[in-house]
Design a protein around this motif. Structure first.
Motif, mmCIF file in Angstrom:
data_model
loop_
_atom_site.group_PDB
_atom_site.id
_atom_site.type_symbol
_atom_site.label_atom_id
_atom_site.label_comp_id
_atom_site.label_asym_id
_atom_site.label_seq_id
_atom_site.Cartn_x
_atom_site.Cartn_y
_atom_site.Cartn_z
ATOM 1 N N ILE A 223 0.841 -1.315 0.523
ATOM 2 C CA ILE A 223 0.401 0.325 0.415
ATOM 3 C C ILE A 223 0.992 1.129 0.081
ATOM 4 C CG2 ILE A 223 -1.601 1.512 1.646
ATOM 5 C CD1 ILE A 223 -3.052 -1.451 2.435
ATOM 6 N N ALA A 224 0.228 2.397 -1.076
ATOM 7 C CA ALA A 224 1.149 3.778 -0.708
ATOM 8 C C ALA A 224 0.250 4.595 -0.347
ATOM 9 C CB ALA A 224 1.915 4.459 -2.199
ATOM 10 N N PHE A 225 0.436 5.757 0.643
ATOM 11 C CA PHE A 225 -0.008 6.357 0.841
ATOM 12 C C PHE A 225 -0.264 7.956 0.373
ATOM 13 C CE2 PHE A 225 0.111 3.123 4.196
ATOM 14 C CZ PHE A 225 -0.958 2.638 4.350
ATOM 15 N N CYS A 226 -0.902 7.982 0.271
ATOM 16 C CA CYS A 226 -1.394 9.933 -0.333
ATOM 17 C C CYS A 226 -2.192 10.658 0.564
ATOM 18 C CB CYS A 226 -2.055 9.498 -1.791
ATOM 19 S SG CYS A 226 -0.122 9.692 -2.669
ATOM 20 N N ASP A 227 -1.819 11.734 0.680
ATOM 21 C CA ASP A 227 -2.184 13.332 1.117
ATOM 22 C C ASP A 227 -2.973 14.688 0.319
ATOM 23 O OD1 ASP A 227 -2.880 12.154 3.587
ATOM 24 O OD2 ASP A 227 -0.811 12.829 3.901
ATOM 25 N N VAL A 228 -4.118 13.959 -0.815
ATOM 26 C CA VAL A 228 -4.040 14.938 -1.638
ATOM 27 C C VAL A 228 -4.859 16.084 -1.305
ATOM 28 C CG1 VAL A 228 -5.131 15.257 -4.495
ATOM 29 C CG2 VAL A 228 -4.474 12.688 -3.338
ATOM 30 N N ALA A 229 -3.697 17.007 -1.841
ATOM 31 C CA ALA A 229 -4.370 18.296 -1.713
ATOM 32 C C ALA A 229 -4.712 19.314 -2.471
ATOM 33 C CB ALA A 229 -3.663 19.098 -0.707
ATOM 34 N N PRO A 230 -5.723 18.920 -3.457
ATOM 35 C CA PRO A 230 -5.674 19.345 -4.615
ATOM 36 C C PRO A 230 -6.275 21.089 -4.682
ATOM 37 C CG PRO A 230 -8.505 18.558 -3.784
ATOM 38 C CD PRO A 230 -7.036 18.286 -3.008
ATOM 39 N N LYS A 231 -5.137 21.956 -6.187
ATOM 40 C CA LYS A 231 -5.838 23.409 -6.387
ATOM 41 C C LYS A 231 -7.031 23.715 -7.295
ATOM 42 C CE LYS A 231 -0.561 23.801 -6.083
ATOM 43 N NZ LYS A 231 0.614 23.989 -7.196
ATOM 44 N N LEU A 232 -7.303 24.275 -5.720
ATOM 45 C CA LEU A 232 -9.132 24.391 -6.064
ATOM 46 C C LEU A 232 -9.504 25.999 -6.122
ATOM 47 C CD1 LEU A 232 -11.045 21.377 -4.958
ATOM 48 C CD2 LEU A 232 -9.959 22.025 -7.223
ATOM 49 N N ALA A 233 -10.431 26.742 -6.968
ATOM 50 C CA ALA A 233 -10.461 27.590 -6.278
ATOM 51 C C ALA A 233 -11.468 28.153 -5.082
ATOM 52 C CB ALA A 233 -11.467 28.981 -7.519
ATOM 53 N N THR A 234 -11.732 29.218 -4.334
ATOM 54 C CA THR A 234 -12.550 28.767 -2.946
ATOM 55 C C THR A 234 -13.783 28.774 -3.696
ATOM 56 O OG1 THR A 234 -11.013 31.255 -2.696
ATOM 57 C CG2 THR A 234 -13.012 30.807 -1.456
ATOM 58 N N GLY A 235 -14.500 28.027 -2.873
ATOM 59 C CA GLY A 235 -16.402 27.659 -3.121
ATOM 60 C C GLY A 235 -15.976 26.717 -4.543
ATOM 61 N N GLU A 236 -15.046 26.021 -5.028
ATOM 62 C CA GLU A 236 -15.098 25.565 -6.410
ATOM 63 C C GLU A 236 -15.995 24.148 -5.420
ATOM 64 O OE1 GLU A 236 -13.368 24.425 -10.502
ATOM 65 O OE2 GLU A 236 -11.622 24.656 -8.846
ATOM 66 N N THR A 237 -17.133 23.302 -5.919
ATOM 67 C CA THR A 237 -16.891 21.618 -5.567
ATOM 68 C C THR A 237 -17.394 20.931 -6.593
ATOM 69 O OG1 THR A 237 -19.201 22.550 -5.441
ATOM 70 C CG2 THR A 237 -18.313 22.892 -3.414
ATOM 71 N N GLY A 238 -17.585 20.279 -6.805
ATOM 72 C CA GLY A 238 -17.447 19.132 -7.326
ATOM 73 C C GLY A 238 -17.396 17.417 -7.534
ATOM 74 N N ASN A 239 -17.285 16.616 -8.710
ATOM 75 C CA ASN A 239 -16.689 15.184 -7.675
ATOM 76 C C ASN A 239 -15.342 15.117 -8.623
ATOM 77 O OD1 ASN A 239 -16.618 12.640 -7.227
ATOM 78 N ND2 ASN A 239 -17.589 11.793 -9.558
ATOM 79 N N LEU A 240 -14.463 14.561 -7.318
ATOM 80 C CA LEU A 240 -12.598 14.858 -7.762
ATOM 81 C C LEU A 240 -12.261 13.195 -8.002
ATOM 82 C CD1 LEU A 240 -10.128 16.157 -7.391
ATOM 83 C CD2 LEU A 240 -9.613 15.323 -5.709
ATOM 84 N N ILE A 241 -12.086 13.387 -9.650
ATOM 85 C CA ILE A 241 -11.597 11.735 -9.879
ATOM 86 C C ILE A 241 -10.620 11.881 -10.235
ATOM 87 C CG2 ILE A 241 -11.664 10.509 -11.701
ATOM 88 C CD1 ILE A 241 -14.338 10.972 -10.562
ATOM 89 N N LEU A 242 -9.939 10.944 -8.607
ATOM 90 C CA LEU A 242 -8.316 10.252 -8.758
ATOM 91 C C LEU A 242 -7.573 8.745 -9.165
ATOM 92 C CD1 LEU A 242 -8.654 11.283 -5.089
ATOM 93 C CD2 LEU A 242 -7.205 12.667 -6.932
ATOM 94 N N VAL A 243 -7.059 8.676 -10.525
ATOM 95 C CA VAL A 243 -7.144 7.836 -11.184
ATOM 96 C C VAL A 243 -5.150 7.066 -10.880
ATOM 97 C CG1 VAL A 243 -6.346 6.854 -13.393
ATOM 98 C CG2 VAL A 243 -8.168 8.439 -13.240
ATOM 99 N N ALA A 244 -4.882 5.945 -10.388
ATOM 100 C CA ALA A 244 -3.739 5.878 -9.833
ATOM 101 C C ALA A 244 -2.754 5.067 -11.079
ATOM 102 C CB ALA A 244 -3.808 5.006 -8.414
ATOM 103 N N GLN A 245 -1.902 4.812 -11.135
ATOM 104 C CA GLN A 245 -1.127 4.287 -12.335
ATOM 105 C C GLN A 245 0.088 3.902 -11.680
ATOM 106 O OE1 GLN A 245 0.446 6.012 -15.690
ATOM 107 N NE2 GLN A 245 -1.292 4.516 -16.691
ATOM 108 N N ALA A 246 0.640 2.352 -11.788
ATOM 109 C CA ALA A 246 1.783 1.631 -11.561
ATOM 110 C C ALA A 246 2.166 0.765 -12.930
ATOM 111 C CB ALA A 246 1.499 0.777 -10.606
ATOM 112 N N LEU A 247 3.289 1.705 -13.161
ATOM 113 C CA LEU A 247 4.389 1.197 -14.707
ATOM 114 C C LEU A 247 4.553 -0.199 -14.292
ATOM 115 C CD1 LEU A 247 5.378 4.427 -16.044
ATOM 116 C CD2 LEU A 247 3.044 3.059 -16.382
ATOM 117 N N VAL A 248 5.006 -1.421 -15.202
ATOM 118 C CA VAL A 248 5.800 -1.931 -15.465
ATOM 119 C C VAL A 248 6.771 -2.433 -16.107
ATOM 120 C CG1 VAL A 248 3.697 -3.949 -14.246
ATOM 121 C CG2 VAL A 248 3.776 -3.534 -16.724
ATOM 122 N N GLU A 249 7.612 -3.411 -16.250
ATOM 123 C CA GLU A 249 8.521 -3.528 -17.388
ATOM 124 C C GLU A 249 8.124 -3.320 -18.754
ATOM 125 O OE1 GLU A 249 8.451 -5.282 -14.848
ATOM 126 O OE2 GLU A 249 10.084 -5.012 -13.921
#
Length: 317
Positions: A223-249
């Motif tokens: 498991i990798a742990f992240c604290d996501v702090a998106p840069k949003l404008a004041t009062g901006e709301t919505g559905n935040l889509i988070l896509v995680a990706q791992a690369l292989v050879e």
């Protein structure tokens, strides 16, 4: 019967299915004409001990507009194929043993796990069309990524995110680097009056690319742990889509997505349909004694008074 391996090699571009037909009274259906089709759809793997993790890509393509019309078709992101027909009514004739091997070439490039479903149809002696189907799983890489957020809504500026990296059998993988990309989606709606006194909503989806919001490495538990702090404008709301990706050879990648509603900055608005339906969605599948049960309530009204009834084993509150 259709024989398929339980799982294809990662990033397979073709598959093979063995078809066999036998009579109920005994013996093989020699020289019987058979039609074979195959279709691909996204698949969400599940592994014991990983409850709450989503191993599927569910995000939408940010470049596809709804054309301001309710119910407009949405397109999946690149590498996600819904109802993708990869073999269409391919005709084969069984050999003297009532068997045939069918090649399924040209499987598309995928970005998340998919299920390949193969169906064979044939006519029985009475002329009725019979069918049999079987499916197998194909992964984009030798890894599987899962995403788990702390909740469905985020009240503050930081969002807790856990990304799991496993092999295709479910074994945790240590030391794998993961990247998390984010996108904010908002729905703008207005209600209009239709002929006959009915009302309907027109919805328009807006998308904002936030780029990479986290880079981390998996620990001993995979498991990798992240604290996501998106840069949003004041009062901006919505559905935040988070896509995680791992690369292989070889440059192949495994990915999964999750979503969090950004609240506490203003009003939340879910995409509304032309009906007065209210959705009651539990935040967790199971609630232990003593825990608080939390639900999402989605309704097509900006404000309303709710009547809540709780019932369990004949006791009503």
């Amino acid at each position: 019967q259709i024989a398929l391996p339980a799982q294809l090699p990662p990033a397979s571009r073709e598959a093979a299915a063995d078809v066999r037909v036998a009579w109920l009274s005994g013996g093989s259906a020699a020289k019987l004409p058979v039609t074979v089709s195959a279709q691909m759809n996204p698949y969400s793997p599940s592994f014991t001990g990983w409850d709450g993790f989503n191993f599927e890509r569910q995000d939408l393509d940010p470049g596809q507009d709804d054309e301001a019309n309710e119910g407009a078709a949405r397109r999946a992101p690149p590498g996600i194929h819904r109802d993708r027909l990869v073999l269409d009514k391919h005709a084969v004739e069984l050999d003297a043993n009532g068997t045939a091997r069918v090649r399924i070439p040209g499987l598309p490039t995928i970005a998340a796990p998919h299920r390949l479903a193969v169906e064979a149809t044939f006519a029985d002696p009475s002329g009725e069309i019979q069918s049999v189907s079987r499916s197998t799983v194909v992964h984009p890489a030798g890894l599987v990524v899962g995403v788990k957020t702390d909740g469905w809504a985020a009240m503050g500026d930081s969002i807790g995110l856990r990304v799991a990296v496993l092999d295709t059998s479910g074994k945790p993988q240590k030391g794998k680097e993961v990247r998390v990309m984010a996108r904010l989606e908002r729905t703008v709606s207005h209600r209009k009056r239709l002929v006959g006194g009915f009302y309907a909503y027109e919805n328009q989806r807006q998308s904002k690319d936030l780029g990479e919001v986290c880079k981390a490495t998996t620990q001993s538990g995979g498991i990798a742990f992240c604290d996501v702090a998106p840069k949003l404008a004041t009062g901006e709301t919505g559905n935040l889509i988070l896509v995680a990706q791992a690369l292989v050879e070889g440059g192949r990648a495994a990915s999964a997505s999750g979503s969090v509603w950004i609240s506490g900055r203003g009003e939340l608005w879910f995409e509304a349909e032309a009906q007065d339906r209210i959705d009651l969605i539990p935040e967790s599948r199971r609630v232990a004694p003593g825990e608080n049960a939390r639900f999402q309530v989605r309704m097509p009204f900006r404000r309303a008074t709710m009547l809540v009834t709780v019932e369990r084993e004949g006791i009503v509150d």
